[in-house]
Write an enzyme that holds these catalytic residues in place. Structure first.
Site, PDB file in Angstrom:
ATOM      1  N   LYS A 172       0.737  -1.146   0.115  1.00  0.00           N
ATOM      2  CA  LYS A 172       0.174   0.265  -0.390  1.00  0.00           C
ATOM      3  C   LYS A 172       1.098   1.412   0.052  1.00  0.00           C
ATOM      4  O   LYS A 172       0.268   2.495  -1.350  1.00  0.00           O
ATOM      5  CB  LYS A 172      -1.418  -0.128   0.954  1.00  0.00           C
ATOM      6  CG  LYS A 172      -1.880  -0.978   1.271  1.00  0.00           C
ATOM      7  CD  LYS A 172      -2.434  -0.702  -0.037  1.00  0.00           C
ATOM      8  CE  LYS A 172      -4.296  -1.677   0.457  1.00  0.00           C
ATOM      9  NZ  LYS A 172      -4.968  -2.037  -1.057  1.00  0.00           N
TER      10      LYS A 172
ATOM     11  N   LYS B 187      -5.114 -11.485 -11.112  1.00  0.00           N
ATOM     12  CA  LYS B 187      -6.187 -11.938 -10.049  1.00  0.00           C
ATOM     13  C   LYS B 187      -7.148 -11.317 -10.946  1.00  0.00           C
ATOM     14  O   LYS B 187      -7.869  -9.661 -10.793  1.00  0.00           O
ATOM     15  CB  LYS B 187      -5.793 -11.523  -8.832  1.00  0.00           C
ATOM     16  CG  LYS B 187      -7.025 -11.911  -7.919  1.00  0.00           C
ATOM     17  CD  LYS B 187      -6.262 -11.976  -6.255  1.00  0.00           C
ATOM     18  CE  LYS B 187      -7.820 -11.933  -5.545  1.00  0.00           C
ATOM     19  NZ  LYS B 187      -7.229 -11.636  -4.105  1.00  0.00           N
TER      20      LYS B 187
ATOM     21  N   LYS C 233     -12.118  -6.133 -10.046  1.00  0.00           N
ATOM     22  CA  LYS C 233     -12.967  -4.714 -10.360  1.00  0.00           C
ATOM     23  C   LYS C 233     -12.469  -3.352 -10.939  1.00  0.00           C
ATOM     24  O   LYS C 233     -12.425  -3.115 -12.173  1.00  0.00           O
ATOM     25  CB  LYS C 233     -13.937  -4.105  -9.847  1.00  0.00           C
ATOM     26  CG  LYS C 233     -15.101  -3.565 -10.016  1.00  0.00           C
ATOM     27  CD  LYS C 233     -15.683  -3.617  -9.034  1.00  0.00           C
ATOM     28  CE  LYS C 233     -17.084  -2.796  -9.230  1.00  0.00           C
ATOM     29  NZ  LYS C 233     -18.224  -2.674  -8.836  1.00  0.00           N
TER      30      LYS C 233
END
Ligand code: TRP
Length: 327
Positions: free
Chosen positions: A115, A195, A198
């Site tokens: 992150k 993977k 969306k």
């Protein structure tokens, strides 16, 4: 007494096939054997959003996700389905557990490091505490079994360390939660590389129409070594074949053979896949339409779920304060 299952997912809105095969189906089948609690973790979602425009998307996303869960067969009669922030006791437990969690345990968590790279402009305190909040989710309800994907194993390892430390400092309070991996840990997206997600726009939406599903699948990448229809294919290197397999189609072996012998082309193979997906999802789609038409149904399920688990949360917090001498 049945063991308790807890799992959470960030409210990403309408769910896709990867969510369905990797998580939701597993949630549904666990209801047979366990006392299940499923949580839409809106506090966790806030670690990657800032400002009112971003936060405004949470409510519709929560609703879409809950609709997908319910249409897929999560049964509010058996399982509690709720929104994390509706039971704010979790924030209290998070504060308490954060005091027993060494900073260096958190700084070496791989998802935190990712992150920091992904959003260098917003490396907030909550992001570092993400696994402590996740631990609080689980242990607030004394859950022992946590269905997750492989990407969450490091978080669960940390959760057990936090629990052991708390129990050592203040006496046995929480059970050590164990991860339960789904049978299909990873569904690759239509790009054949990453993977299904969306965000990467390589997904197949569950609530799409059959036509949209077919159009999208026709864009999927297949075996890169197969250039012409007459070339023999390599199903083991093909994303579309992986999806056929993930759907547990009975004739997957025959399909592999036909592909290797160039008896079937990629276009036909994709059409078959679209058809299989559409057949599998037909009852889901019908039920979703029906539930979406019932006004306030989702709201009442989420409210009832929160009311049910809040009682457990309050009991745990009383015990925590008592064991710590915080009374
Ligand atoms: N971190 C999980 C994810 O990104 C979501 C989550 C939050 C969770 N709290 C949880 C999963 C508790 C299992 C149990 O997928």
């Amino acid at each position: 007494m049945k063991k308790r299952v807890f799992s959470g997912a960030r409210p990403t809105g309408s769910q896709h096939l990867g969510n369905y095969l990797g998580a939701i189906q597993n949630y549904v089948s666990l209801q047979e054997e366990y006392d299940c609690i499923y949580c839409i973790v809106d506090y966790h979602a806030l670690t990657t959003m800032e400002g009112r425009e971003a936060v405004k998307t949470l409510q519709p996303n929560i609703r879409e996700m809950a609709l997908d869960w319910l249409a897929a067969g999560l049964d509010p009669e058996r399982s509690a389905i709720f929104v994390q922030s509706h039971v704010p006791e979790v924030a209290e437990l998070h504060t308490i557990l954060s005091m027993n969690t060494p900073l260096n345990w958190l700084m070496r968590v791989p998802t935190f490091k990712d992150k920091v790279k992904q959003q260098p402009e917003n490396v907030n305190y909550g992001l570092l505490g993400y696994p402590v909040l996740m631990t609080s989710d689980i242990v607030l309800y004394k859950a022992e079994v946590v269905p997750v994907g492989e990407d969450q194993l490091a978080h669960l390892e940390l959760a057990r360390e936090i629990v052991r430390r708390f129990n050592y400092l203040y006496g046995d309070t929480f059970p050590e939660p164990q991860a339960k991996l789904a049978h299909i840990p990873l569904i690759v997206g239509l790009d054949g590389v990453q993977k299904m997600s969306k965000q990467l726009n390589n997904h197949i939406e569950l609530a799409a129409t059959p036509e949209e599903t077919e159009t999208r699948i026709m864009t999927a990448f297949t075996d890169p070594a197969r250039k012409f229809r007459r070339d023999p294919g390599h199903p083991e290197a093909c994303n579309v074949f992986a999806l056929h397999q993930a759907l547990k189609v009975v004739h997957a072996d025959e399909l592999a053979k036909a592909c290797r012998n160039a008896e079937i082309g990629c276009v036909e193979c994709k059409r078959k896949l679209a058809q299989e997906i559409n057949v599998m999802l037909a009852p889901f789609r019908e039920r979703r339409m029906e539930l979406a038409g019932r006004s306030s149904y989702v709201d009442s399920v989420l409210k009832e779920g929160a009311d049910r688990v809040r009682r457990i949360a309050q009991r745990t917090m009383e015990e925590v304060r008592r064991n710590m001498g915080l009374v």
